[in-house]
Design an enzyme around this catalytic site. Structure first.
Site, PDB file in Angstrom:
ATOM      1  N   SER A  93       0.812  -1.216   0.000  1.00  0.00           N
ATOM      2  CA  SER A  93       0.000   0.000   0.000  1.00  0.00           C
ATOM      3  C   SER A  93       0.848   1.271   0.000  1.00  0.00           C
ATOM      4  CB  SER A  93      -0.954  -0.045   1.198  1.00  0.00           C
ATOM      5  OG  SER A  93      -1.949   0.932   1.091  1.00  0.00           O
ATOM      6  N   ASP A 120       9.927   5.705 -10.389  1.00  0.00           N
ATOM      7  CA  ASP A 120       9.526   6.321 -11.659  1.00  0.00           C
ATOM      8  C   ASP A 120      10.280   7.609 -11.945  1.00  0.00           C
ATOM      9  OD1 ASP A 120       7.808   4.280 -12.120  1.00  0.00           O
ATOM     10  OD2 ASP A 120       5.958   5.450 -12.023  1.00  0.00           O
ATOM     11  N   LYS A 156      -0.816  -4.161  -3.271  1.00  0.00           N
ATOM     12  CA  LYS A 156      -2.116  -3.585  -2.896  1.00  0.00           C
ATOM     13  C   LYS A 156      -2.188  -2.177  -3.476  1.00  0.00           C
ATOM     14  CE  LYS A 156      -5.033  -2.156   0.957  1.00  0.00           C
ATOM     15  NZ  LYS A 156      -5.053  -0.726   0.559  1.00  0.00           N
TER      16      LYS A 156
END
Length: 444
Positions: A299, A310, A324
């Site tokens: 999460s 990224d 998740k």
């Protein structure tokens, strides 16, 4: 101007006509749908009355209604559920960092309770519970067929009381029992230390204290190191971090990013989407960063790892995270209860959803399990003997005392690194990466 007005009126008239032509079927469909829903609600009421009147034992009506509500929510996905007033109160305490229990984050898979991660320093962690373990029995009672909330209720109990959970673990031939003493769980959101020239910040959860603890911890470690110039980088350890508050995941990501998107959420409707962007400022002034993750990182941990990966701000090391990728909204209900409902999916800056896929590390590094016996230890001792250990060996008279002291300090650092590699191979690997980046960096 007149042509424009006429065109507009024509469009309006066409819309009215089209609506008139299809309104009949739409109204009929809506009426049919509403009728079907009311019939189902009547069926629910009929079943409720029959259970209350004819079940073999007297039932608590409130419990029956609560079970029906929870069943409706848990049928949606593993993370939607009804929170009773007690559960809602417990959840509020947990986000503040203190609660009673075993210290494990769990989910449900194939009917059994699966450990997402044990929390550092808690009874479950000390007892050896690991991420990925399946809990099959609690005090001898099978959890198969129970809802997740029912299984969690079995594991609750007074602080100081004993619980025996039966665990099935990959690589173990048979399930085994683990005895745990329940305790008050006080979460330390962030623990900081310095290994050589590397800052190590261990983030165990994302609660209200996470970002403030991280900011203060980094500042203290930099001060102890003698300034940011004495630091070669930072390891952000998110292993076995089950997640928590989305707001804290955003703030932790922002702590190392100067600009750009951190995460976006997309709900059922396009208008429900949100985007969260970084603000200028980097707590470590652009120093190299390594993020450690494993199968217990879930999460909020995945939001941080995905954002930093990224933006190429960090090298992600370890094993694939939990996966998740959904957002739950807790909605207060009458009677002090609450409803936890999945309302959106979240996406990393590149637009990827990690739901069920997880974050894949840039460098996959497994944490080896080692069983060291006395015979192996004795063999290592024999192998470590050198010329200096031999009786009557000659002294080295070519070095000054300062040079000898420097050699001994360097050797101590190497031995400490070797011990860390044995105790925590993944962390040692991450630190080695930062050492390599520092060695390759152009000198000013």
């Amino acid at each position: 101007m007149k042509r424009f007005v006429v065109a507009a009126l024509g469009g309006t008239l066409a819309g009215i006509l089209a609506t008139t032509q299809i309104a009949g079927p739409l109204i009929a469909q809506e009426t049919t749908r509403s009728s079907s829903v009311y019939e189902q609600l009547d069926l629910f009421g009929d079943i409720f009355e029959r259970i209350r009147a004819q079940y073999v034992e007297e039932v608590d009506e409130a419990d029956l209604i609560e079970a029906a509500i929870n069943g409706m929510l848990t049928s949606l996905d593993p993370h939607s559920s009804y929170l009773s007033p007690d559960d809602a109160s417990q959840m509020r305490l947990q986000t503040r960092g203190e609660f009673g229990g075993l210290g494990i984050e769990v989910t449900q898979e194939e009917g059994f309770v699966k450990v997402v991660s044990p929390i550092d320093g808690t009874p479950a962690s000390e007892a050896g519970v690991e991420a990925g373990d399946f809990i099959t029995h609690v005090d001898g009672e099978s959890v198969l067929g129970l809802t997740l909330d029912q299984a969690v209720d079995l594991m609750r109990g007074p602080v100081g009381s004993e619980i025996i959970i039966t665990i099935a673990r990959e690589g173990e031939a048979e399930p085994f029992d683990v005895s745990i003493i329940r305790d008050t769980i006080k979460l330390t959101a962030v623990r900081g230390r310095t290994e050589g020239e590397t800052l190590v910040m261990r983030v165990t959860t994302f609660n209200d204290q996470t970002y403030p603890n991280l900011k203060d911890g980094i500042a203290k470690e930099i001060e102890k190191a003698g300034g940011i110039d004495k630091v070669n980088g930072l390891v952000l350890d998110l292993r076995n971090n089950p997640g928590g508050l989305l707001t804290q995941a955003i703030r932790v990501s922002d702590a190392f990013l100067e600009k750009g998107e951190i995460v976006s959420t997309r709900g059922r409707e396009a208008t429900d989407g949100e985007r969260y962007n970084a603000q200028p400022g980097d707590l470590i002034d652009g120093k190299p960063l390594v993020v450690l993750i494993n199968g217990g990182s879930a999460s909020a941990s995945e939001i941080v790892a995905g954002a930093l990966q990224d933006h190429r701000r960090a090298i992600v090391v370890g094993t694939k995270s939990f996966g998740k990728g959904s957002v739950q909204t807790v909605m207060p209900l009458r009677g002090d209860g609450a409803m936890r409902l999945t309302t959106a999916r979240y996406y990393t800056p590149s637009g990827r959803s990690i739901q069920a896929l997880g974050v894949s590390p840039d460098i996959v590094v497994e944490q080896p399990r080692r069983a060291r016996d006395e015979e192996t230890a004795e063999e290592d001792t024999r192998r470590s003997r050198s010329e200096a250990d031999l009786r009557g060996s000659l002294n080295n008279d070519s070095l000054t005392e300062d040079e000898i002291r420097q050699i001994e300090e360097d050797r101590a650092k190497s031995e400490a690194a070797a011990k860390l590699r044995e105790d925590d191979y993944q962390l040692a690997y991450a630190i080695d990466i930062l050492k390599g980046l520092t060695a390759l960096a152009p000198q000013e």
